[in-house]
Design a protein around this motif. Structure first.
Motif, PDB file in Angstrom:
ATOM      1  N   MET A 158       0.862  -1.039   0.227  1.00  0.00           N
ATOM      2  CA  MET A 158       0.060   0.320   0.056  1.00  0.00           C
ATOM      3  C   MET A 158       0.736   1.075   0.132  1.00  0.00           C
ATOM      4  O   MET A 158       0.315   1.996  -0.694  1.00  0.00           O
ATOM      5  N   MET A 159       1.861   1.338   0.957  1.00  0.00           N
ATOM      6  CA  MET A 159       2.731   2.275   1.202  1.00  0.00           C
ATOM      7  C   MET A 159       3.333   2.583  -0.243  1.00  0.00           C
ATOM      8  O   MET A 159       3.496   4.171  -0.948  1.00  0.00           O
ATOM      9  N   LEU A 160       4.072   1.581  -0.877  1.00  0.00           N
ATOM     10  CA  LEU A 160       4.583   1.906  -2.314  1.00  0.00           C
ATOM     11  C   LEU A 160       3.567   2.353  -3.251  1.00  0.00           C
ATOM     12  O   LEU A 160       4.052   3.244  -4.185  1.00  0.00           O
ATOM     13  N   ALA A 161       2.345   1.993  -3.216  1.00  0.00           N
ATOM     14  CA  ALA A 161       1.421   2.367  -4.332  1.00  0.00           C
ATOM     15  C   ALA A 161       1.065   3.800  -4.078  1.00  0.00           C
ATOM     16  O   ALA A 161       0.752   4.543  -4.995  1.00  0.00           O
ATOM     17  N   VAL A 162       0.821   4.137  -3.091  1.00  0.00           N
ATOM     18  CA  VAL A 162       0.364   5.785  -2.604  1.00  0.00           C
ATOM     19  C   VAL A 162       1.596   6.533  -2.982  1.00  0.00           C
ATOM     20  O   VAL A 162       1.553   7.670  -3.309  1.00  0.00           O
ATOM     21  N   THR A 163       2.862   6.014  -2.658  1.00  0.00           N
ATOM     22  CA  THR A 163       3.855   6.670  -3.214  1.00  0.00           C
ATOM     23  C   THR A 163       4.233   7.084  -4.681  1.00  0.00           C
ATOM     24  O   THR A 163       4.140   8.240  -4.927  1.00  0.00           O
ATOM     25  N   LEU A 164       4.005   5.972  -5.407  1.00  0.00           N
ATOM     26  CA  LEU A 164       4.026   6.196  -6.842  1.00  0.00           C
ATOM     27  C   LEU A 164       3.029   7.154  -7.523  1.00  0.00           C
ATOM     28  O   LEU A 164       3.161   7.662  -8.382  1.00  0.00           O
ATOM     29  N   LEU A 165       1.833   7.153  -6.778  1.00  0.00           N
ATOM     30  CA  LEU A 165       0.859   7.938  -7.293  1.00  0.00           C
ATOM     31  C   LEU A 165       1.286   9.527  -7.562  1.00  0.00           C
ATOM     32  O   LEU A 165       0.547  10.200  -8.115  1.00  0.00           O
ATOM     33  N   HIS A 166       2.320   9.828  -6.608  1.00  0.00           N
ATOM     34  CA  HIS A 166       2.549  11.309  -6.611  1.00  0.00           C
ATOM     35  C   HIS A 166       3.502  11.514  -7.946  1.00  0.00           C
ATOM     36  O   HIS A 166       3.633  12.486  -8.425  1.00  0.00           O
ATOM     37  N   TRP A 167       3.883  10.387  -8.576  1.00  0.00           N
ATOM     38  CA  TRP A 167       4.579  10.718  -9.908  1.00  0.00           C
ATOM     39  C   TRP A 167       3.649  10.025 -10.912  1.00  0.00           C
ATOM     40  O   TRP A 167       3.918  10.418 -12.279  1.00  0.00           O
ATOM     41  N   LEU A 168       2.702   9.103 -10.585  1.00  0.00           N
ATOM     42  CA  LEU A 168       1.988   8.722 -11.784  1.00  0.00           C
ATOM     43  C   LEU A 168       0.692   8.866 -11.736  1.00  0.00           C
ATOM     44  O   LEU A 168      -0.392   7.985 -12.389  1.00  0.00           O
ATOM     45  N   ALA A 169       0.029   9.749 -11.275  1.00  0.00           N
ATOM     46  CA  ALA A 169      -1.330  10.062 -11.016  1.00  0.00           C
ATOM     47  C   ALA A 169      -1.971  10.384 -12.351  1.00  0.00           C
ATOM     48  O   ALA A 169      -3.203  10.087 -12.290  1.00  0.00           O
ATOM     49  N   ASP A 170      -1.236  10.763 -13.327  1.00  0.00           N
ATOM     50  CA  ASP A 170      -1.710  11.102 -14.749  1.00  0.00           C
ATOM     51  C   ASP A 170      -1.641   9.983 -15.661  1.00  0.00           C
ATOM     52  O   ASP A 170      -1.850  10.064 -16.811  1.00  0.00           O
ATOM     53  N   SER A 171      -1.019   8.853 -15.221  1.00  0.00           N
ATOM     54  CA  SER A 171      -0.770   7.761 -16.111  1.00  0.00           C
ATOM     55  C   SER A 171      -1.760   6.833 -16.119  1.00  0.00           C
ATOM     56  O   SER A 171      -2.653   6.856 -15.197  1.00  0.00           O
ATOM     57  N   LEU A 206      -1.394   3.632 -15.125  1.00  0.00           N
ATOM     58  CA  LEU A 206      -1.139   2.789 -14.118  1.00  0.00           C
ATOM     59  C   LEU A 206      -1.949   3.356 -12.623  1.00  0.00           C
ATOM     60  O   LEU A 206      -2.182   2.667 -11.733  1.00  0.00           O
ATOM     61  N   ALA A 207      -2.417   4.615 -12.805  1.00  0.00           N
ATOM     62  CA  ALA A 207      -2.819   5.320 -11.553  1.00  0.00           C
ATOM     63  C   ALA A 207      -3.922   4.569 -11.147  1.00  0.00           C
ATOM     64  O   ALA A 207      -4.062   4.377  -9.755  1.00  0.00           O
ATOM     65  N   ILE A 208      -4.950   4.258 -11.828  1.00  0.00           N
ATOM     66  CA  ILE A 208      -6.153   3.587 -11.620  1.00  0.00           C
ATOM     67  C   ILE A 208      -5.808   2.281 -10.777  1.00  0.00           C
ATOM     68  O   ILE A 208      -6.481   1.957  -9.767  1.00  0.00           O
ATOM     69  N   TYR A 209      -4.771   1.547 -11.274  1.00  0.00           N
ATOM     70  CA  TYR A 209      -4.647   0.406 -10.518  1.00  0.00           C
ATOM     71  C   TYR A 209      -3.862   0.572  -9.410  1.00  0.00           C
ATOM     72  O   TYR A 209      -4.213  -0.308  -8.400  1.00  0.00           O
ATOM     73  N   TYR A 218     -11.268   9.769  -6.554  1.00  0.00           N
ATOM     74  CA  TYR A 218     -10.272  11.118  -6.993  1.00  0.00           C
ATOM     75  C   TYR A 218      -9.444  10.868  -7.899  1.00  0.00           C
ATOM     76  O   TYR A 218      -9.208  11.660  -9.029  1.00  0.00           O
ATOM     77  N   ILE A 219      -8.567   9.798  -7.678  1.00  0.00           N
ATOM     78  CA  ILE A 219      -7.479   9.272  -8.697  1.00  0.00           C
ATOM     79  C   ILE A 219      -8.159   8.864 -10.030  1.00  0.00           C
ATOM     80  O   ILE A 219      -7.493   9.278 -11.035  1.00  0.00           O
ATOM     81  N   ALA A 220      -9.410   8.247  -9.992  1.00  0.00           N
ATOM     82  CA  ALA A 220      -9.974   7.763 -11.140  1.00  0.00           C
ATOM     83  C   ALA A 220     -10.745   8.764 -11.891  1.00  0.00           C
ATOM     84  O   ALA A 220     -11.216   8.406 -12.953  1.00  0.00           O
ATOM     85  N   LYS A 221     -10.651   9.995 -11.417  1.00  0.00           N
ATOM     86  CA  LYS A 221     -11.545  11.214 -11.806  1.00  0.00           C
ATOM     87  C   LYS A 221     -12.947  10.717 -12.184  1.00  0.00           C
ATOM     88  O   LYS A 221     -13.787  10.954 -13.307  1.00  0.00           O
ATOM     89  N   ILE A 222     -13.617   9.775 -11.137  1.00  0.00           N
ATOM     90  CA  ILE A 222     -14.968   9.664 -11.287  1.00  0.00           C
ATOM     91  C   ILE A 222     -15.658  10.780 -10.949  1.00  0.00           C
ATOM     92  O   ILE A 222     -15.476  11.625 -10.036  1.00  0.00           O
ATOM     93  N   ASP A 223     -16.810  11.031 -11.782  1.00  0.00           N
ATOM     94  CA  ASP A 223     -17.777  12.111 -11.596  1.00  0.00           C
ATOM     95  C   ASP A 223     -18.514  11.856 -10.290  1.00  0.00           C
ATOM     96  O   ASP A 223     -19.698  11.133 -10.364  1.00  0.00           O
ATOM     97  N   THR A 224     -18.333  12.503  -9.035  1.00  0.00           N
ATOM     98  CA  THR A 224     -19.129  12.351  -7.900  1.00  0.00           C
ATOM     99  C   THR A 224     -20.301  13.066  -7.701  1.00  0.00           C
ATOM    100  O   THR A 224     -21.145  13.155  -6.623  1.00  0.00           O
ATOM    101  N   GLY A 225     -20.100  14.194  -8.605  1.00  0.00           N
ATOM    102  CA  GLY A 225     -21.289  15.222  -8.424  1.00  0.00           C
ATOM    103  C   GLY A 225     -20.471  16.516  -7.886  1.00  0.00           C
ATOM    104  O   GLY A 225     -21.301  17.268  -7.784  1.00  0.00           O
TER     105      GLY A 225
END
Length: 525
Positions: free
Chosen positions: A66-79, A81-84, A134-141
């Motif tokens: 989990m820690m590695l996944a959260v950390t990688l999202l700081h660099w891969l948020a727009d890729s 891989l972000a959703i995975y 938030y990461i998956a850019k889902i329309d929550t309204g």
């Protein structure tokens, strides 16, 4: 205490979290405010989890992934891989929520401090879902920022606060504490509903939340704690007394249109103070010394019978062999112990009265109860005769001492199957009654006492008394209570009142008229 602090905040797994959060802070290209949530994800929440949940090697591996996944999202948020990576975090929060559910099933609705910790563990899953949105850019309204704020809300105000006040409840006991906990545990959902649907709900929920926070701080000030821990907790809870006012000003601005506190202001002051003073200082405070749970596992015998009772033995005379095993019968009219010891000698006339607020639920439940042939009470208050028979049950099948089943019917329709036994704990003998249900068994552990010549049987007492549900290897207390009052009208007739409550609210009353049978063929009566 310092040894505890190293263990609770700087274990090998948490050291990885510290290294990763520093890396994100120094090198991340994401907006600065995102670090507030990342700090909770990598350090604060894992540290609090390890204080209340025992992780094996598998659990530690899940934490590190989990820690590695959260950390990688700081660099891969727009890729792509972000959703995975976000899915990894959701699965981790589901894993933690499962621990919370498991803890709850080991106790049920008892020990509100532990329930608070359970709910905190479950709340993290809701935070994980909002983080995924938030990461998956889902329309929550809502805007992406509001979606992210909801995620951080469930990490700090829900998860961390619920666990913290649960640990505090292991030390402090009072009715005021119970009210504070119920208010604060419902607060995150009410605030979220207010944000989503109504500014009025938001203002009311924030106002209640503020009252509970200040009350919590007052209780803390009156509680004796180790000097260092008490000082740090006062900073932690005291910071909430300050930052929660900003939430009220923000909600007021949404309601009136007069902006007193903007979202950037909330992030700069409210978010930073909650992160450092409430979150970090609070985690350090509990890391100095983690209070031990006061809950003792249930140790009374539980029937092994699940589903319908298929195998029965010979007829049996009464619900108990000797009522004097439970209570001093010398102060009771003789007809009362005779009824319990020779139950087959009596006929029952019952009037079932559902409270008006519960009748819609009773109507829905009625179809299910007819199918189960268990707890199958009539919806009408009209007096009806309940026929009954008591039969022996195999001890090897049931697992308790000398079980016997009281099978009650109305017009040949089974309404109750209750398997009676007894057990003794700390020199107190309880009635131990099992009502088989699909895949489970409801257990009534009832305390028996005499008062003013009347017999009282209740689940509202200390010790083992209570109503429980046994399912597989779990035994947990239900938010139900029942009370029987039995009195003698003459040498052959009794009256009884059976009342039931759920979450303290009365929902059912059954009035019984119990008469000794006059049939010549009835023996030993």
């Amino acid at each position: 205490m310092l040894v505890n602090l190293r263990k609770n905040l700087f274990s090998p797994v948490l050291l990885i979290g510290w290294v990763l959060i520093i890396t994100c802070y120094l090198f991340s290209k994401q907006p600065d405010y995102l670090i507030l949530l990342t700090f909770a994800q990598l350090v604060l929440v894992p540290a609090m989890l390890k204080m209340v949940v025992t992780f094996n090697k598998k659990g530690h591996v899940i934490l590190i992934i989990m820690m590695l996944a959260v950390t990688l999202l700081h660099w891969l948020a727009d890729s792509e891989l972000a959703i995975y990576l976000a899915v990894v975090y959701v699965l981790y929060t589901a894993f933690i929520a499962l621990h919370g559910l498991t803890r709850f099933l080991q106790r049920g609705f008892t020990n509100i401090a532990e329930i608070s910790i359970d709910i905190g563990l479950i709340y993290i899953f809701i935070g994980g879902l909002w983080f995924f949105a938030y990461i998956a850019k889902i329309d929550t309204g809502f805007s992406p920022l509001i979606t992210w704020l909801t995620a951080i809300h469930f990490h700090y105000s829900a998860c961390l606060l619920a666990i913290s006040i649960g640990l505090f409840g292991r030390i402090h006991k009072s009715k005021g504490y119970n009210i504070v906990v119920l208010t604060l545990l419902s607060g995150p959902l009410l605030v979220a509903l207010g944000i989503a649907f109504s500014t009025i709900i938001e203002i009311v929920s924030v106002a209640l939340y503020i009252g509970a926070i200040y009350w919590l701080f007052k209780l803390l000030m009156k509680t004796s704690l180790p000097r260092r821990q008490g000082f740090l907790l006062r900073i932690s809870y005291g910071s909430l007394c300050l930052t929660i006012l900003w939430s009220l000003l923000y909600a007021f601005g949404n309601f009136t249109g007069i902006i007193l506190v903007s979202i950037p202001d909330m992030l700069t002051f409210h978010g930073l103070v909650n992160c450092l003073l409430f979150g970090l200082v609070g985690v350090i405070a509990w890391g100095l010394e983690v209070p031990k749970s006061t809950h003792q596992p249930f140790a009374f015998p539980v029937s092994r019978i699940r589903g319908k009772l298929h195998t029965i033995g010979d007829a049996h005379a009464g619900l108990v062999d000797a009522l004097q095993n439970f209570v001093d019968t010398r102060k009771l009219p003789q007809v009362i112990p005779h009824f319990y010891e020779q139950t087959n000698c009596y006929r029952l006339i019952a009037s079932v009265q559902w409270r008006a607020w519960f009748k819609p639920l009773a109507f829905i439940y009625h179809g299910i109860s007819r199918w189960m042939q268990q707890l199958n009470l009539p919806l009408t208050s009209k007096q009806v005769e309940m026929d009954g028979v008591i039969v022996k049950v195999d001890e090897r099948q049931d697992g308790r001492h000398s079980p016997r089943a009281w099978i009650r019917t109305i017009d040949e329709q089974t309404i109750f199957v209750a398997i009676y036994s007894q057990h003794t704990t700390a020199q107190t003998t309880y009635m131990n009654i099992a009502l088989p249900l699909p895949f489970s068994t409801m257990i009534g552990i009832l305390y028996v006492y005499e008062k003013d010549g009347e017999l009282h049987i209740t689940s509202s007492h200390g010790g083992d008394a209570g109503i429980y549900l046994a399912m597989k290897h779990y035994v947990f207390r239900l938010p139900l209570n029942e009370h029987f009052t039995i009195c003698a009208k003459n040498e052959t007739t009794l009256s009884a009142v059976h009342t039931m409550r759920i979450f303290g609210l009365p929902f059912l009353r059954i009035d019984y008229q119990i008469e000794r049978k006059k049939d010549d063929h009835v023996r030993n009566c």
